[in-house]
Design a protein around this motif. Sequence first.
Motif, PDB file in Angstrom:
ATOM      1  N   GLU A  16       0.751  -1.088   0.127  1.00 13.56           N
ATOM      2  CA  GLU A  16       0.057   0.105   0.130  1.00 13.56           C
ATOM      3  C   GLU A  16       1.228   1.511  -0.034  1.00 13.56           C
ATOM      4  O   GLU A  16       0.047   2.320  -0.842  1.00 13.56           O
ATOM      5  N   LEU A  17       1.838   1.349   1.168  1.00 13.20           N
ATOM      6  CA  LEU A  17       2.605   2.131   1.148  1.00 13.20           C
ATOM      7  C   LEU A  17       3.520   2.670  -0.537  1.00 13.20           C
ATOM      8  O   LEU A  17       3.978   3.716  -0.511  1.00 13.20           O
ATOM      9  N   LEU A  18       4.379   1.363  -0.841  1.00 15.45           N
ATOM     10  CA  LEU A  18       4.390   1.405  -2.105  1.00 15.45           C
ATOM     11  C   LEU A  18       3.691   2.451  -3.447  1.00 15.45           C
ATOM     12  O   LEU A  18       4.135   3.084  -4.439  1.00 15.45           O
ATOM     13  N   GLU A  19       2.744   1.860  -3.031  1.00 19.97           N
ATOM     14  CA  GLU A  19       1.294   2.636  -4.523  1.00 19.97           C
ATOM     15  C   GLU A  19       1.236   4.188  -3.907  1.00 19.97           C
ATOM     16  O   GLU A  19       1.054   4.661  -4.994  1.00 19.97           O
ATOM     17  N   GLU A  20       0.967   4.124  -2.551  1.00 24.26           N
ATOM     18  CA  GLU A  20       1.470   5.521  -2.913  1.00 24.26           C
ATOM     19  C   GLU A  20       2.465   6.635  -2.872  1.00 24.26           C
ATOM     20  O   GLU A  20       2.038   7.512  -4.035  1.00 24.26           O
ATOM     21  N   ILE A  21       3.836   5.481  -2.862  1.00 26.03           N
ATOM     22  CA  ILE A  21       5.377   6.246  -3.555  1.00 26.03           C
ATOM     23  C   ILE A  21       4.241   6.785  -4.421  1.00 26.03           C
ATOM     24  O   ILE A  21       5.199   7.466  -5.117  1.00 26.03           O
ATOM     25  N   SER A  22       4.290   5.800  -5.554  1.00 26.40           N
ATOM     26  CA  SER A  22       3.986   5.388  -7.155  1.00 26.40           C
ATOM     27  C   SER A  22       3.356   6.694  -7.085  1.00 26.40           C
ATOM     28  O   SER A  22       3.975   7.441  -7.949  1.00 26.40           O
ATOM     29  N   GLU A  23       2.149   7.085  -6.626  1.00 28.97           N
ATOM     30  CA  GLU A  23       1.535   8.307  -7.178  1.00 28.97           C
ATOM     31  C   GLU A  23       1.636   9.191  -6.429  1.00 28.97           C
ATOM     32  O   GLU A  23       1.531  10.486  -8.007  1.00 28.97           O
ATOM     33  N   VAL A  24       2.476   9.562  -5.469  1.00 30.11           N
ATOM     34  CA  VAL A  24       2.241  10.802  -5.538  1.00 30.11           C
ATOM     35  C   VAL A  24       4.204  11.623  -5.190  1.00 30.11           C
ATOM     36  O   VAL A  24       4.211  12.807  -5.666  1.00 30.11           O
ATOM     37  N   GLY A  25       4.965  10.837  -5.548  1.00 31.13           N
ATOM     38  CA  GLY A  25       6.703  10.955  -5.716  1.00 31.13           C
ATOM     39  C   GLY A  25       6.839  11.281  -7.414  1.00 31.13           C
ATOM     40  O   GLY A  25       5.849  11.317  -8.552  1.00 31.13           O
ATOM     41  N   ILE A  26       7.836  12.203  -7.207  1.00 31.11           N
ATOM     42  CA  ILE A  26       8.027  12.924  -8.297  1.00 31.11           C
ATOM     43  C   ILE A  26       9.607  12.443  -8.766  1.00 31.11           C
ATOM     44  O   ILE A  26      10.150  12.675  -8.443  1.00 31.11           O
ATOM     45  N   LEU A  27       9.750  11.961 -10.353  1.00 30.69           N
ATOM     46  CA  LEU A  27      10.553  11.531 -10.696  1.00 30.69           C
ATOM     47  C   LEU A  27      12.044  12.153 -10.973  1.00 30.69           C
ATOM     48  O   LEU A  27      11.533  12.939 -12.041  1.00 30.69           O
ATOM     49  N   LYS A  28      12.697  12.326 -10.461  1.00 39.97           N
ATOM     50  CA  LYS A  28      14.117  12.974 -11.597  1.00 39.97           C
ATOM     51  C   LYS A  28      15.226  12.147 -11.361  1.00 39.97           C
ATOM     52  O   LYS A  28      15.583  11.448 -11.528  1.00 39.97           O
ATOM     53  N   ASP A  29      15.609  12.365 -12.963  1.00 38.01           N
ATOM     54  CA  ASP A  29      17.079  11.847 -13.611  1.00 38.01           C
ATOM     55  C   ASP A  29      18.077  13.289 -12.765  1.00 38.01           C
ATOM     56  O   ASP A  29      17.954  14.318 -13.601  1.00 38.01           O
ATOM     57  N   LEU A 102      16.576   9.027  -8.284  1.00 34.60           N
ATOM     58  CA  LEU A 102      15.275   9.696  -7.370  1.00 34.60           C
ATOM     59  C   LEU A 102      13.366  10.703  -7.639  1.00 34.60           C
ATOM     60  O   LEU A 102      13.228  10.070  -8.772  1.00 34.60           O
ATOM     61  N   ILE A 103      13.340   9.718  -6.202  1.00 38.86           N
ATOM     62  CA  ILE A 103      11.685  10.303  -6.530  1.00 38.86           C
ATOM     63  C   ILE A 103      11.472  10.457  -5.276  1.00 38.86           C
ATOM     64  O   ILE A 103      12.082  10.274  -3.949  1.00 38.86           O
ATOM     65  N   MET A 104      11.118  11.892  -5.637  1.00 33.02           N
ATOM     66  CA  MET A 104      11.043  12.987  -4.321  1.00 33.02           C
ATOM     67  C   MET A 104       9.570  12.723  -4.382  1.00 33.02           C
ATOM     68  O   MET A 104       8.605  12.698  -5.071  1.00 33.02           O
ATOM     69  N   ILE A 105       9.410  12.802  -2.580  1.00 38.77           N
ATOM     70  CA  ILE A 105       7.923  12.893  -1.933  1.00 38.77           C
ATOM     71  C   ILE A 105       7.647  13.638  -1.271  1.00 38.77           C
ATOM     72  O   ILE A 105       9.203  14.329  -0.384  1.00 38.77           O
ATOM     73  N   PRO A 106       6.866  14.515  -1.576  1.00 38.90           N
ATOM     74  CA  PRO A 106       5.992  16.087  -0.158  1.00 38.90           C
ATOM     75  C   PRO A 106       6.190  16.133   0.885  1.00 38.90           C
ATOM     76  O   PRO A 106       6.680  14.740   1.094  1.00 38.90           O
ATOM     77  N   ILE A 107       6.642  16.708   1.372  1.00 38.72           N
ATOM     78  CA  ILE A 107       6.924  16.952   2.889  1.00 38.72           C
ATOM     79  C   ILE A 107       5.989  16.213   3.189  1.00 38.72           C
ATOM     80  O   ILE A 107       5.808  15.113   4.648  1.00 38.72           O
ATOM     81  N   GLU A 108       4.833  17.222   3.091  1.00 36.43           N
ATOM     82  CA  GLU A 108       3.110  16.059   4.182  1.00 36.43           C
ATOM     83  C   GLU A 108       2.741  14.850   4.006  1.00 36.43           C
ATOM     84  O   GLU A 108       2.427  14.705   5.124  1.00 36.43           O
TER      85      GLU A 108
END
Length: 210
Positions: A16-29, A102-108
Motif C-alpha cells: 500500500e505504501l509502495l503504491e502511494e509513493i508511486s502516485e505522489v512521488g516525482i521522478l528526477k534523473d 530519485l523519487i521526490m516525496i512531498p513533505i506533507e
Amino acid sequence: MLQEVFDAYSFVFEKELLEEISEVGILKDFEANEKIIEIGDSVSSMPLLLSGAIKILREDQDGDELLLYFLERGDTCAMTLSCCLGNTKSEIRAVAEMPTKLIMIPIEKMEEWTSKYKSWRNYVFESYHSRLSEMLDTIDTIAFLNMDERLLKYLRDKAKINQNELVQITHQEIAYDLHTSRVVISRLLKKLELKGTIALNRNSIKVIDL
C-alpha cells in the motif's frame, strides 16, 4: 514507476505504501557530478534513491568541501529529512556520484506516513541511525587515521559504490573530497602505488587491494 519503486523498496515498505509513493512521488534523473541539493536551498521534498549513488558534502568557511558519506539505492538522506521536518535550509551539498534516479516525496506525505505506516516510521528512524553511524565513522577516520589510510579507505569506498575497481577521478577531485591539497594527494597516491595497493592511470586509479 511502480515497478522501479517496488524493485528498490519492496524489502522495506508494504504494498500500500509502495503504491502511494508511486502516485505522489516525482521522478528526477541526474547526471554524474550534477548537484542535487545545494547548501542554503529550501527543501520541500525528500529524495528516495531508486538507482545510482549520491555523495553528501559539507563546506567550510573558505568554501572547501568535506565528504561525509555516500547514499546508495534504497537510502535517503537523514539531513534532508531533518530540513524537511524542521522547515530549515539545507546544510549539506548532495552530488550525483554516477547517473542517478530519485523519487521526490512531498513533505506533507512524510508526516502523514509517519503515523499511517509503521514501516515508514521504522525506515525514517533507521535512516537517522545509519547516517549518524556513517558520520561517526567519518569523524573517526579524520581523527584517528593517517592521510594515506584515509585516502585508501576513500578509494575503496568509491570502488565499492561504483562496483568497479577502476575509479575515474583526478587528484584534484580527491583533494576536494578529503579537504587537503592536490600535492599531498599526488604524493600519497604514488606511495600507495609503490606498495602495490593501487595502480595509477591518467585520470583514473585502479584499486588493487579491495
